[in-house]
Design a protein around this motif. Sequence first.
Motif, PDB file in Angstrom:
ATOM      1  N   LEU A  72      39.871  60.136  31.663  1.00  0.00           N
ATOM      2  CA  LEU A  72      40.644  59.891  30.447  1.00  0.00           C
ATOM      3  C   LEU A  72      39.869  58.897  29.596  1.00  0.00           C
ATOM      4  N   THR A  73      39.177  59.414  28.587  1.00  0.00           N
ATOM      5  CA  THR A  73      38.412  58.561  27.687  1.00  0.00           C
ATOM      6  C   THR A  73      39.307  58.099  26.555  1.00  0.00           C
ATOM      7  N   ILE A  74      39.359  56.787  26.355  1.00  0.00           N
ATOM      8  CA  ILE A  74      40.276  56.172  25.394  1.00  0.00           C
ATOM      9  C   ILE A  74      39.444  55.591  24.260  1.00  0.00           C
ATOM     10  N   LEU A  75      39.549  56.184  23.090  1.00  0.00           N
ATOM     11  CA  LEU A  75      38.744  55.735  21.956  1.00  0.00           C
ATOM     12  C   LEU A  75      39.635  55.423  20.761  1.00  0.00           C
ATOM     13  N   PRO A  76      39.275  54.402  19.977  1.00  0.00           N
ATOM     14  CA  PRO A  76      40.041  54.122  18.763  1.00  0.00           C
ATOM     15  C   PRO A  76      39.876  55.254  17.758  1.00  0.00           C
ATOM     16  N   ALA A 101      37.424  55.337  30.399  1.00  0.00           N
ATOM     17  CA  ALA A 101      36.188  55.002  29.687  1.00  0.00           C
ATOM     18  C   ALA A 101      36.504  54.781  28.228  1.00  0.00           C
ATOM     19  N   GLY A 102      35.601  54.115  27.525  1.00  0.00           N
ATOM     20  CA  GLY A 102      35.684  54.031  26.072  1.00  0.00           C
ATOM     21  C   GLY A 102      36.386  52.813  25.527  1.00  0.00           C
ATOM     22  N   SER A 103      37.380  52.294  26.246  1.00  0.00           N
ATOM     23  CA  SER A 103      38.139  51.157  25.741  1.00  0.00           C
ATOM     24  C   SER A 103      38.819  50.459  26.904  1.00  0.00           C
ATOM     25  N   ASN A 104      39.562  49.428  26.599  1.00  0.00           N
ATOM     26  CA  ASN A 104      40.247  48.613  27.608  1.00  0.00           C
ATOM     27  C   ASN A 104      41.249  49.444  28.401  1.00  0.00           C
ATOM     28  N   PRO A 105      41.089  49.526  29.737  1.00  0.00           N
ATOM     29  CA  PRO A 105      42.021  50.314  30.533  1.00  0.00           C
ATOM     30  C   PRO A 105      43.322  49.585  30.840  1.00  0.00           C
ATOM     31  N   GLY A 106      43.396  48.296  30.478  1.00  0.00           N
ATOM     32  CA  GLY A 106      44.526  47.469  30.856  1.00  0.00           C
ATOM     33  C   GLY A 106      45.898  48.059  30.583  1.00  0.00           C
ATOM     34  N   PRO A 107      46.151  48.601  29.376  1.00  0.00           N
ATOM     35  CA  PRO A 107      47.488  49.122  29.086  1.00  0.00           C
ATOM     36  C   PRO A 107      47.910  50.281  29.994  1.00  0.00           C
ATOM     37  N   ALA A 115      52.020  54.549  40.411  1.00  0.00           N
ATOM     38  CA  ALA A 115      52.049  55.918  40.939  1.00  0.00           C
ATOM     39  C   ALA A 115      51.021  56.129  42.049  1.00  0.00           C
ATOM     40  N   GLY A 116      50.373  55.065  42.481  1.00  0.00           N
ATOM     41  CA  GLY A 116      49.385  55.179  43.559  1.00  0.00           C
ATOM     42  C   GLY A 116      48.067  55.770  43.127  1.00  0.00           C
ATOM     43  N   VAL A 117      47.751  55.676  41.829  1.00  0.00           N
ATOM     44  CA  VAL A 117      46.504  56.226  41.294  1.00  0.00           C
ATOM     45  C   VAL A 117      45.428  55.146  41.295  1.00  0.00           C
ATOM     46  N   LYS A 118      44.275  55.449  41.841  1.00  0.00           N
ATOM     47  CA  LYS A 118      43.142  54.530  41.805  1.00  0.00           C
ATOM     48  C   LYS A 118      42.354  54.775  40.524  1.00  0.00           C
ATOM     49  N   VAL A 119      41.935  53.683  39.888  1.00  0.00           N
ATOM     50  CA  VAL A 119      41.264  53.761  38.587  1.00  0.00           C
ATOM     51  C   VAL A 119      39.819  53.306  38.709  1.00  0.00           C
ATOM     52  N   LEU A 120      38.919  54.199  38.309  1.00  0.00           N
ATOM     53  CA  LEU A 120      37.485  53.924  38.226  1.00  0.00           C
ATOM     54  C   LEU A 120      37.154  53.769  36.747  1.00  0.00           C
ATOM     55  N   HIS A 121      36.660  52.606  36.350  1.00  0.00           N
ATOM     56  CA  HIS A 121      36.417  52.364  34.922  1.00  0.00           C
ATOM     57  C   HIS A 121      34.929  52.344  34.615  1.00  0.00           C
ATOM     58  N   LYS A 122      34.549  53.085  33.571  1.00  0.00           N
ATOM     59  CA  LYS A 122      33.138  53.198  33.164  1.00  0.00           C
ATOM     60  C   LYS A 122      32.797  52.098  32.165  1.00  0.00           C
ATOM     61  N   GLY A 136      41.968  44.463  37.220  1.00  0.00           N
ATOM     62  CA  GLY A 136      42.533  45.065  38.412  1.00  0.00           C
ATOM     63  C   GLY A 136      42.175  46.511  38.656  1.00  0.00           C
ATOM     64  N   VAL A 137      41.111  47.024  38.003  1.00  0.00           N
ATOM     65  CA  VAL A 137      40.704  48.393  38.308  1.00  0.00           C
ATOM     66  C   VAL A 137      40.216  48.448  39.762  1.00  0.00           C
ATOM     67  N   ASP A 138      40.152  49.647  40.304  1.00  0.00           N
ATOM     68  CA  ASP A 138      39.808  49.829  41.712  1.00  0.00           C
ATOM     69  C   ASP A 138      38.325  50.073  41.941  1.00  0.00           C
ATOM     70  N   GLY A 139      37.604  50.411  40.888  1.00  0.00           N
ATOM     71  CA  GLY A 139      36.175  50.655  41.005  1.00  0.00           C
ATOM     72  C   GLY A 139      35.530  50.614  39.637  1.00  0.00           C
ATOM     73  N   ILE A 140      34.230  50.412  39.632  1.00  0.00           N
ATOM     74  CA  ILE A 140      33.439  50.334  38.403  1.00  0.00           C
ATOM     75  C   ILE A 140      32.374  51.422  38.425  1.00  0.00           C
ATOM     76  N   SER A 141      32.161  52.067  37.264  1.00  0.00           N
ATOM     77  CA  SER A 141      31.005  52.934  37.055  1.00  0.00           C
ATOM     78  C   SER A 141      30.164  52.258  35.988  1.00  0.00           C
ATOM     79  N   ILE A 142      28.955  51.816  36.367  1.00  0.00           N
ATOM     80  CA  ILE A 142      28.117  51.053  35.441  1.00  0.00           C
ATOM     81  C   ILE A 142      27.036  51.962  34.867  1.00  0.00           C
ATOM     82  N   ASP A 143      26.995  52.095  33.545  1.00  0.00           N
ATOM     83  CA  ASP A 143      26.126  53.037  32.842  1.00  0.00           C
ATOM     84  C   ASP A 143      24.869  52.372  32.313  1.00  0.00           C
ATOM     85  N   GLY A 144      23.715  52.775  32.827  1.00  0.00           N
ATOM     86  CA  GLY A 144      22.453  52.287  32.306  1.00  0.00           C
ATOM     87  C   GLY A 144      22.047  52.989  31.024  1.00  0.00           C
TER      88      GLY A 144
END
Length: 327
Positions: A72-76, A101-107, A115-122, A136-144
């Motif tokens: 779910l990519t979140i863009l303004p 990805a794309g913006s702050n996942p906080g909201p 709902a028991g969903v794990k969140v990986l944030h790019k 509090g995300v569950d994992g990070i995807s770091i983009d070079g």
Amino acid sequence: MLTTAFTKTFGVRHPIVQGGMQWVGRAELVAAVANSGALGMITALTQPTPDDLAKEIARTRELTDQPFGVNLTILPAITPPPYDEYRQVIIDSGIKIVETAGSNPGPHLPQFHAAGVKVLHKCTSVRHAVKAQDLGVDGISIDGFECAGHPGEDDVPGLVLIAAAAEKISIPMIASGGFADARGLVAALALGADGINMGTRFMCTEESPIHRNIKEAIVAATEVDTELIFRSLRNTARVARNSVSREVVEILSNGGQFEDVRDLVAGARGRTVYENGDPEAGIWTVGTAQGLIHDIPTVGDLVNRMVAEAEALIGERLVGVLDPINA
């Protein structure tokens, strides 16, 4: 078997993720990745409505009984997609892994976690990765900087970025950008990542839902056959080098603004590239990893080959450089 913090936390067999690619992250590819033991991602916004996303999730479940996730990519935007509705479909469909990805996942985190969903944030920088971890995300995807799509504005390549992020990140972290084979997987693990994310490499598989001509164009291309567009607009994107992307670079380099290239970069034109197979029809996304891609295997063959070769590299080449007398 390569077991890492990522495979344990996200419940997959192999530390390999298929990136959430617009127009590409569809049921056939996602299910094939899941069946291989890696983590496939449906791209939510490829589906025109939340109801269409629900149908695509159901279609994927008909093709696999293995775990898969949704990007779910979140863009303004002036008129943004109904993100809350897409989020609710993900939850209602029983998906347990989401890549944001794309913006702050906080909201979105409270509803996903409830709902028991794990969140990986790019992320494309260490500072953003640390902020996401603190949220509090569950994992990070770091983009070079090597990655397809939007590499951020810091221009830090993976060799430095992954290691720098590993010094600050304590949750599972996967590395993105420039990965296409076992050598990259082993290198990422050595740098401190817990796995890798691949987009371009998965585009170039039998199950990838793009035209064969584009897959063959990726095989024929080298690592220098990309363009960085939107640099002057501080919204850098890495795309395939063709007549359209070169024209966009020229216009913007000469002082042009987004309005001057709007028609050239239209998403509908990029979708046409994938559907009709003309690599000159529009802007389309690809990473420097294309220089490492020399075939169009099935997803299963690709993942099995990568895992076997990675195990061999770790068990033979790397162990072999140790001096047994002084080790």
